[in-house]
Design a protein around this motif. Structure first.
Motif, PDB file in Angstrom:
ATOM      1  N   LEU A   1       0.828  -1.211   0.000  1.00 33.10           N
ATOM      2  CA  LEU A   1       0.000   0.000   0.000  1.00 33.10           C
ATOM      3  C   LEU A   1       0.855   1.251   0.000  1.00 33.10           C
ATOM      4  O   LEU A   1       0.448   2.287  -0.543  1.00 33.10           O
ATOM      5  N   LEU A   2       2.030   1.187   0.601  1.00 34.20           N
ATOM      6  CA  LEU A   2       2.948   2.329   0.586  1.00 34.20           C
ATOM      7  C   LEU A   2       3.514   2.563  -0.804  1.00 34.20           C
ATOM      8  O   LEU A   2       3.676   3.715  -1.233  1.00 34.20           O
ATOM      9  N   MET A   3       3.791   1.487  -1.538  1.00 32.58           N
ATOM     10  CA  MET A   3       4.554   1.595  -2.779  1.00 32.58           C
ATOM     11  C   MET A   3       3.705   1.568  -4.042  1.00 32.58           C
ATOM     12  O   MET A   3       4.248   1.569  -5.144  1.00 32.58           O
ATOM     13  N   CYS A   4       2.387   1.559  -3.915  1.00 29.65           N
ATOM     14  CA  CYS A   4       1.544   1.434  -5.110  1.00 29.65           C
ATOM     15  C   CYS A   4       1.608   2.671  -5.995  1.00 29.65           C
ATOM     16  O   CYS A   4       1.611   2.558  -7.219  1.00 29.65           O
ATOM     17  N   ASP A   5       1.674   3.861  -5.387  1.00 31.73           N
ATOM     18  CA  ASP A   5       1.637   5.106  -6.158  1.00 31.73           C
ATOM     19  C   ASP A   5       1.891   6.262  -5.192  1.00 31.73           C
ATOM     20  O   ASP A   5       1.423   6.226  -4.052  1.00 31.73           O
ATOM     21  N   PRO A   6       2.630   7.303  -5.614  1.00 33.73           N
ATOM     22  CA  PRO A   6       2.909   8.414  -4.691  1.00 33.73           C
ATOM     23  C   PRO A   6       1.673   9.177  -4.248  1.00 33.73           C
ATOM     24  O   PRO A   6       1.693   9.817  -3.190  1.00 33.73           O
ATOM     25  N   THR A   7       0.606   9.133  -5.044  1.00 38.17           N
ATOM     26  CA  THR A   7      -0.611   9.867  -4.698  1.00 38.17           C
ATOM     27  C   THR A   7      -1.619   8.989  -3.961  1.00 38.17           C
ATOM     28  O   THR A   7      -2.271   9.434  -3.022  1.00 38.17           O
ATOM     29  N   ALA A   8      -1.739   7.734  -4.370  1.00 38.66           N
ATOM     30  CA  ALA A   8      -2.743   6.840  -3.790  1.00 38.66           C
ATOM     31  C   ALA A   8      -2.252   6.100  -2.557  1.00 38.66           C
ATOM     32  O   ALA A   8      -3.047   5.458  -1.873  1.00 38.66           O
ATOM     33  N   ASN A   9      -0.965   6.172  -2.251  1.00 35.31           N
ATOM     34  CA  ASN A   9      -0.413   5.288  -1.222  1.00 35.31           C
ATOM     35  C   ASN A   9      -0.897   5.632   0.183  1.00 35.31           C
ATOM     36  O   ASN A   9      -1.468   6.691   0.432  1.00 35.31           O
ATOM     37  N   ARG A  10      -0.648   4.698   1.077  1.00 41.79           N
ATOM     38  CA  ARG A  10      -1.012   4.866   2.482  1.00 41.79           C
ATOM     39  C   ARG A  10       0.247   4.681   3.329  1.00 41.79           C
ATOM     40  O   ARG A  10       0.990   3.723   3.146  1.00 41.79           O
ATOM     41  N   ILE A  11       0.451   5.600   4.265  1.00 39.15           N
ATOM     42  CA  ILE A  11       1.622   5.540   5.132  1.00 39.15           C
ATOM     43  C   ILE A  11       1.364   4.519   6.244  1.00 39.15           C
ATOM     44  O   ILE A  11       0.372   4.634   6.981  1.00 39.15           O
ATOM     45  N   PRO A  12       2.209   3.510   6.405  1.00 34.79           N
ATOM     46  CA  PRO A  12       2.022   2.504   7.466  1.00 34.79           C
ATOM     47  C   PRO A  12       2.485   3.033   8.821  1.00 34.79           C
ATOM     48  O   PRO A  12       3.667   2.933   9.183  1.00 34.79           O
ATOM     49  N   ALA A  13       1.570   3.582   9.583  1.00 31.23           N
ATOM     50  CA  ALA A  13       1.913   4.221  10.856  1.00 31.23           C
ATOM     51  C   ALA A  13       2.541   3.232  11.831  1.00 31.23           C
ATOM     52  O   ALA A  13       3.453   3.596  12.595  1.00 31.23           O
ATOM     53  N   ALA A  14       2.074   1.986  11.804  1.00 30.08           N
ATOM     54  CA  ALA A  14       2.611   1.001  12.741  1.00 30.08           C
ATOM     55  C   ALA A  14       4.092   0.724  12.472  1.00 30.08           C
ATOM     56  O   ALA A  14       4.872   0.508  13.403  1.00 30.08           O
ATOM     57  N   VAL A  15       4.485   0.742  11.203  1.00 31.60           N
ATOM     58  CA  VAL A  15       5.893   0.527  10.859  1.00 31.60           C
ATOM     59  C   VAL A  15       6.733   1.713  11.333  1.00 31.60           C
ATOM     60  O   VAL A  15       7.843   1.533  11.861  1.00 31.60           O
ATOM     61  N   LEU A  16       6.223   2.924  11.150  1.00 32.69           N
ATOM     62  CA  LEU A  16       6.930   4.101  11.658  1.00 32.69           C
ATOM     63  C   LEU A  16       7.165   3.984  13.161  1.00 32.69           C
ATOM     64  O   LEU A  16       8.272   4.223  13.656  1.00 32.69           O
ATOM     65  N   ASP A  17       6.137   3.603  13.875  1.00 31.34           N
ATOM     66  CA  ASP A  17       6.249   3.496  15.334  1.00 31.34           C
ATOM     67  C   ASP A  17       7.243   2.406  15.726  1.00 31.34           C
ATOM     68  O   ASP A  17       8.032   2.579  16.663  1.00 31.34           O
ATOM     69  N   ARG A  18       7.205   1.288  15.009  1.00 31.77           N
ATOM     70  CA  ARG A  18       8.109   0.180  15.341  1.00 31.77           C
ATOM     71  C   ARG A  18       9.569   0.594  15.127  1.00 31.77           C
ATOM     72  O   ARG A  18      10.435   0.321  15.963  1.00 31.77           O
ATOM     73  N   CYS A  19       9.831   1.229  13.998  1.00 30.08           N
ATOM     74  CA  CYS A  19      11.204   1.665  13.710  1.00 30.08           C
ATOM     75  C   CYS A  19      11.673   2.704  14.718  1.00 30.08           C
ATOM     76  O   CYS A  19      12.812   2.644  15.219  1.00 30.08           O
TER      77      CYS A  19
END
Length: 594
Positions: A233-251
């Motif tokens: 979902l992050l890498m599908c398209d720069p406009t349509a994508n969704r930021i994975p908040a859980a991954v941000l928090d984990r990192c």
């Protein structure tokens, strides 16, 4: 955040707001090409979280990529990319007084980070995000994207302008030498030699076991592995994508847990000027306040400067300010060669700029024109009292309405505008398109056909989905036209968009309208200016340019070259163009991003 220049590239340093920084920082080595466009916002948010934990973070572009000097043709790219990571570590240590860093690598950066860490004693940990399984696998992915996106575009051009020195992947060029050097990379082998470094490895798919990273031999003792949730979902398209908040928090949590106890030493004062020098241009990273801060790059001619208005480039949808296929960077530097300055910006909420306040409409909020005016204010303070605006897709919408409201705008270039006057039908269309793009990414609907050459059930579902999307698209076009006709002004026989355009040109603004052959922008123009578009052509001050075989985002190189030629005519040689004519370019009408 502030912009810095080092090693022929531009970086963005997130220093944090704490009174006492830790003695450890974070260097973020990002992705390449289309993957960079999709992930740049994600990595900006990761840098913010790092800085909030008192770990200063540095993002930067590899040599020949993004805002850096050079291009794909420079020899030894992979080695230079690896060395640039080391240069970023050195610069972060100098500017923030940290003793060592956690090195974050995303996609290409994950391939390079273990190599960059080898032999250094100032790397305290590795975060490898969605690393390709190997360099060879990464090149196969690049090849697959090239065949899926670029090859069909080239086939429509009868061989005109075919790139023979390497591959084009979503318009980004990579040389044969670079592809060969990438194939030789093995991040796992490099990571196995870094026995003392803790690592966080998030993979696209099944998590790796620790012994898969170090080959069953002696390797890093502290390895955390998991799946990169939400990667498609992050890498599908720069406009349509969704930021994975859980991954941000984990990192962020992992980095905070490996921050160490040392306090940063005194930083070395930085140079007063942060300027990138090119052969015919100079560039300077800028931040435009007040909050939300707008991130951008000012590009100026190195020697001569004409009397033409400088240009402000706005985002094309959610594409960062470097542009699709790096097109905005190329255009800015081409204009500088003609003596024209420019500013390319990320509007709030996009790319590297600050987040917008809650409740703003994505891309098409009417308040965004005030952000455009802030960029115009900044240019005026820099010595440019009048400007031109250039926008593609949603950027064209914002450029149009900013030009209507701000008399300092003297030229306006609208490329494939999909909306002139927003209403709820456009919001519905945006939602449908984003749902289609994200679901397509999850399905991976073409993978089976590419691998086996035979359609399977998922392929047939993909074909059915595309047909259903076409039916929905036609229905949405009908709804948009109906709602436009039901607007009170339309019911009174008034064409408000046409009136806006006539008013704009009536005060002397020169408008360049660029549309790709077959693009949905043509339907939008017909909706407001008549099916034959004769009312638009009748407006004095509007110049029409049609790009045969061009897609919505101008993926092929020749499509982008055609546009910059018209921009130069439009701004520098004001009388050097005809009222309406086609341009020869390669592309396809297949991709329609809002």
């Amino acid at each position: 955040m502030r912009g810095i220049v080092f090693a022929d590239t531009i970086g963005w340093l997130h220093e944090g707001k704490g009174s006492e920084r830790r003695g450890r920082g974070v260097v973020i080595a990002g992705a390449l090409g289309h993957e960079d466009l999709c992930s740049r916002r994600f990595l900006r948010l990761l840098a913010d979280k790092s800085a909030e934990n008192d770990l200063p973070a540095l993002q930067f572009d590899y040599p020949g990529c993004g805002n850096a000097a050079g291009d794909h043709s420079t020899p030894g790219q992979v080695q230079r990319w690896t060395e640039s990571i080391g240069a970023a570590i050195d610069r972060l240590k100098r500017d923030c007084g940290v003793a060592d860093v956690i090195l974050v690598g995303f996609r290409l950066g994950a391939l390079l980070a273990p190599l960059a860490a080898a032999g250094r004693d100032d790397v305290a940990g590795l975060v490898l995000l969605a690393p390709p399984s190997s360099g060879k696998a990464y090149v196969r992915e690049i090849t697959a994207m090239s065949r899926m996106i670029d090859a069909p575009l080239a086939s429509r051009s009868a061989g005109e302008g075919v790139f023979t020195e390497g591959r084009e992947a979503a318009g980004f060029r990579i040389s044969h030498e670079t592809l060969g050097d990438l194939s030789a990379l093995d991040w796992r082998q490099a990571a196995a030699s870094l026995q003392s470094l803790p690592m966080l490895v998030l993979t696209n798919g099944k998590p790796l076991a620790a012994d898969e990273i170090h080959g069953g031999g002696a390797g890093p003792a502290d390895i955390t592995t998991a799946e990169f949730d939400g990667y498609p979902l992050l890498m599908c398209d720069p406009t349509a994508n969704r930021i994975p908040a859980a991954v941000l928090d984990r990192c962020a949590a992992w980095m905070a847990g490996h921050a160490g106890e040392a306090v940063a030493a005194k930083a070395t004062p930085r140079a007063a000027s942060e300027t990138l020098d090119g052969p015919h241009y100079t560039e300077k990273p800028v931040l435009i306040g007040p909050e939300p801060m707008i991130c951008g790059v000012l590009c100026r001619p190195r020697r001569r400067q004409t009397g033409a208005e400088p240009v402000i480039f706005l985002n094309a949808g959610g594409v960062p300010h470097v542009g699709w296929a790096r097109g905005t960077v190329e255009w800015a530097r081409d204009l500088a060669a003609e003596g024209v300055a420019s500013l390319r910006v990320d509007l709030p909420g996009l790319g590297l700029s600050d987040q917008t306040e809650e409740g703003r409409l994505f891309l098409y909020d009417g308040r965004t024109r005030h952000d455009v005016s802030r960029a115009i204010d900044w240019m005026e303070r820099a010595g440019y009292p009048t400007v031109g605006l250039v926008g593609t897709c949603a950027g064209a919408y914002q450029a149009f309405h900013a030009a209507r409201a701000d008399r300092r705008v003297r030229t306006l270039t609208m490329i494939n505008p999909l909306c002139f006057a927003w209403n709820s039908s456009y919001a519905l269309e945006m939602a449908v398109w984003k749902t289609y793009e994200t679901s397509k990414a999850v399905r991976g609907q073409n993978a089976a056909m590419r691998e086996s050459g035979k359609p399977d059930a998922s392929t047939w579902r993909g074909i059915a989905s595309r047909r259903a999307r076409l039916i929905v698209r036609r229905g949405l076009e009908a709804i948009k036209s109906t709602l436009s006709m039901l607007h009170p002004a339309a019911l009174l026989g008034q064409h408000r968009v046409e009136r806006w355009m006539r008013d704009l040109c009536g005060r002397g603004v020169r408008v360049l309208m660029v549309t790709s052959e077959g693009d949905l922008a043509l339907k939008e123009i017909a909706r407001h200016f008549g099916s034959e578009e004769e009312r638009l052509d009748s407006i004095s001050g509007v110049t029409r340019v049609s790009l045969p075989n061009a897609d919505h985002t101008l993926t092929p190189y020749h499509a982008r070259r055609a546009v910059i030629a018209r921009l130069i005519d439009h701004g520098v040689r004001r009388d050097g163009y005809a009222r309406s004519e086609p341009m020869h370019a390669m592309a396809s009408p297949s991709f329609q991003a809002p």
